[in-house]
Motif scaffolding. Structure first.
Motif, PDB file in Angstrom:
ATOM      1  N   LYS A  44      42.456  35.941  39.250  1.00 57.74           N
ATOM      2  CA  LYS A  44      42.835  35.113  40.316  1.00 57.74           C
ATOM      3  C   LYS A  44      44.015  35.467  40.917  1.00 57.74           C
ATOM      4  CE  LYS A  44      44.553  30.379  42.090  1.00 57.74           C
ATOM      5  NZ  LYS A  44      44.123  30.518  43.268  1.00 57.74           N
ATOM      6  N   GLN A  47      43.235  37.773  43.616  1.00 60.15           N
ATOM      7  CA  GLN A  47      43.040  36.745  45.200  1.00 60.15           C
ATOM      8  C   GLN A  47      44.724  36.678  45.792  1.00 60.15           C
ATOM      9  OE1 GLN A  47      41.140  33.657  43.849  1.00 60.15           O
ATOM     10  NE2 GLN A  47      40.780  33.101  46.099  1.00 60.15           N
ATOM     11  N   ARG A  50      46.301  39.259  47.960  1.00 66.78           N
ATOM     12  CA  ARG A  50      45.305  39.422  48.704  1.00 66.78           C
ATOM     13  C   ARG A  50      45.549  37.998  49.935  1.00 66.78           C
ATOM     14  NH1 ARG A  50      39.522  42.366  49.163  1.00 66.78           N
ATOM     15  NH2 ARG A  50      39.831  43.238  47.057  1.00 66.78           N
ATOM     16  N   ASN A  51      45.497  37.521  49.632  1.00 64.21           N
ATOM     17  CA  ASN A  51      45.812  36.368  50.211  1.00 64.21           C
ATOM     18  C   ASN A  51      47.297  35.722  51.056  1.00 64.21           C
ATOM     19  OD1 ASN A  51      42.962  35.489  50.234  1.00 64.21           O
ATOM     20  ND2 ASN A  51      43.055  34.074  49.018  1.00 64.21           N
ATOM     21  N   ASP A  67      40.895  46.161  41.564  1.00 66.04           N
ATOM     22  CA  ASP A  67      40.977  45.286  43.240  1.00 66.04           C
ATOM     23  C   ASP A  67      42.089  46.374  44.534  1.00 66.04           C
ATOM     24  OD1 ASP A  67      39.973  42.864  43.336  1.00 66.04           O
ATOM     25  OD2 ASP A  67      41.672  42.311  44.869  1.00 66.04           O
ATOM     26  N   ASN A  72      42.500  45.997  48.105  1.00 61.75           N
ATOM     27  CA  ASN A  72      43.495  44.705  48.539  1.00 61.75           C
ATOM     28  C   ASN A  72      44.637  45.989  48.157  1.00 61.75           C
ATOM     29  OD1 ASN A  72      45.510  43.628  46.874  1.00 61.75           O
ATOM     30  ND2 ASN A  72      44.599  42.691  45.412  1.00 61.75           N
TER      31      ASN A  72
END
Length: 283
Positions: A44, A47, A50-51, A67, A72
């Motif tokens: 998580k 993610q 990345r976001n 990642d 990433n």
């Protein structure tokens, strides 16, 4: 005041961050450090990096290395905990599984793909000389999800940090059949590259503040009682955990990164290796 978002697991390793935040140390340095607990773990947090949902993360080493190699746009700026993470291998207390060899062809519960519970299942399988290509997974998101999955037979075993999971063992929910320590330092601090480039001095200051706390963390009066109370642990378990845990104030070394990448590559968790310069940034 500079706002910085940081994410980490709600575990005893991260109490130094909370002490610094509650003590106003970041605030005194002009930093509004906003901590978010992520019970789902490393997958998580990858993610979120990345976001752009978080600027920084205190994250499992193997997960963020995988990642970053996978695209990433973040970097490791420091090792946070140098000692290995001791993964307990847990089954439902009422299950018929008694030893680790009983688990060879069963299904493993993982928080999510790319998480430590996923990647360490491969490490454990290799340690046991199992066929890693035959591993079966059930995504459960959190430790509560693992309790549900193991209790109802949807999955058969679950790997999670031994001491944080011990209250479930003590209550008779889980039974621990074995341990699997990471063959590398367990936690690092990762930062989104764009954030690091634009806020280099802020990141440097954050590291200085946390390092000043972790270097003397074990010497804080009654820290074992504080940890036991906050994380619902027995004092003797916390004392054992403290004796095994070593925080770091140093960068990740190239030879250590090579060792991690070589193992991840051999296990087919990554299909290529990244350069030291693309994974680690000096602050």
């Amino acid at each position: 005041m500079k706002t910085v978002k940081i994410a980490g697991v709600p575990e005893h390793f991260n109490l130094p961050w909370h002490l610094c935040i509650e003590g106003g140390e970041f605030e005194q340095a002009g930093i509004d450090l906003q901590w978010t607990n992520i019970p789902e773990g490393t997958g998580k947090m990858c993610q979120m990096l990345r976001n752009g949902e978080t600027d920084m993360a205190v994250i499992l080493t193997e997960g963020i290395v995988k990642d970053i190699v996978g695209g990433n746009p973040s970097s490791i700026v420091q090792v946070y905990v140098e000692s290995p993470l001791i993964w307990g291998i847990h089954v439902a207390a009422a299950s018929n599984y008694k030893t680790i060899t009983d688990l060879e062809h069963t299904k493993v519960a993982i928080s999510r793909y790319g998480s430590g519970s996923h990647l360490m299942a491969y490490v454990n399988a290799r340690n046991q000389n199992w066929n890693t290509e035959q591993l079966q997974f059930e995504t459960v998101n959190t430790i509560d999800g693992a309790v549900e999955a193991l209790t109802h037979g949807v999955a058969d075993y679950f790997m999670w940090e031994r001491f944080m999971t011990k209250p479930l063992v003590d209550k008779g929910v889980f039974r621990r059949v074995a341990d699997c320590p990471t063959p590398w330092p367990c936690f690092v601090i990762a930062v989104r590259n764009t954030f690091l480039e634009e806020n280099f001095q802020t990141v440097d200051l954050i590291l200085d503040i946390i390092n000043n706390t972790t270097v003397d963390f074990k010497d804080i009066p009654s820290i074992d009682r504080t940890l036991a109370s906050k994380y619902h642990q027995k004092s003797e378990d916390i004392q054992e955990w403290l004796s095994l845990t070593k925080w770091s104030q140093k960068p990740l070394e190239e030879n250590v990164l090579n060792k991690i990448q070589n193992q991840l590559f051999d296990l087919k968790i990554i299909d290529k290796k990244g350069t030291f310069a693309t994974i680690v940034k000096a602050v």
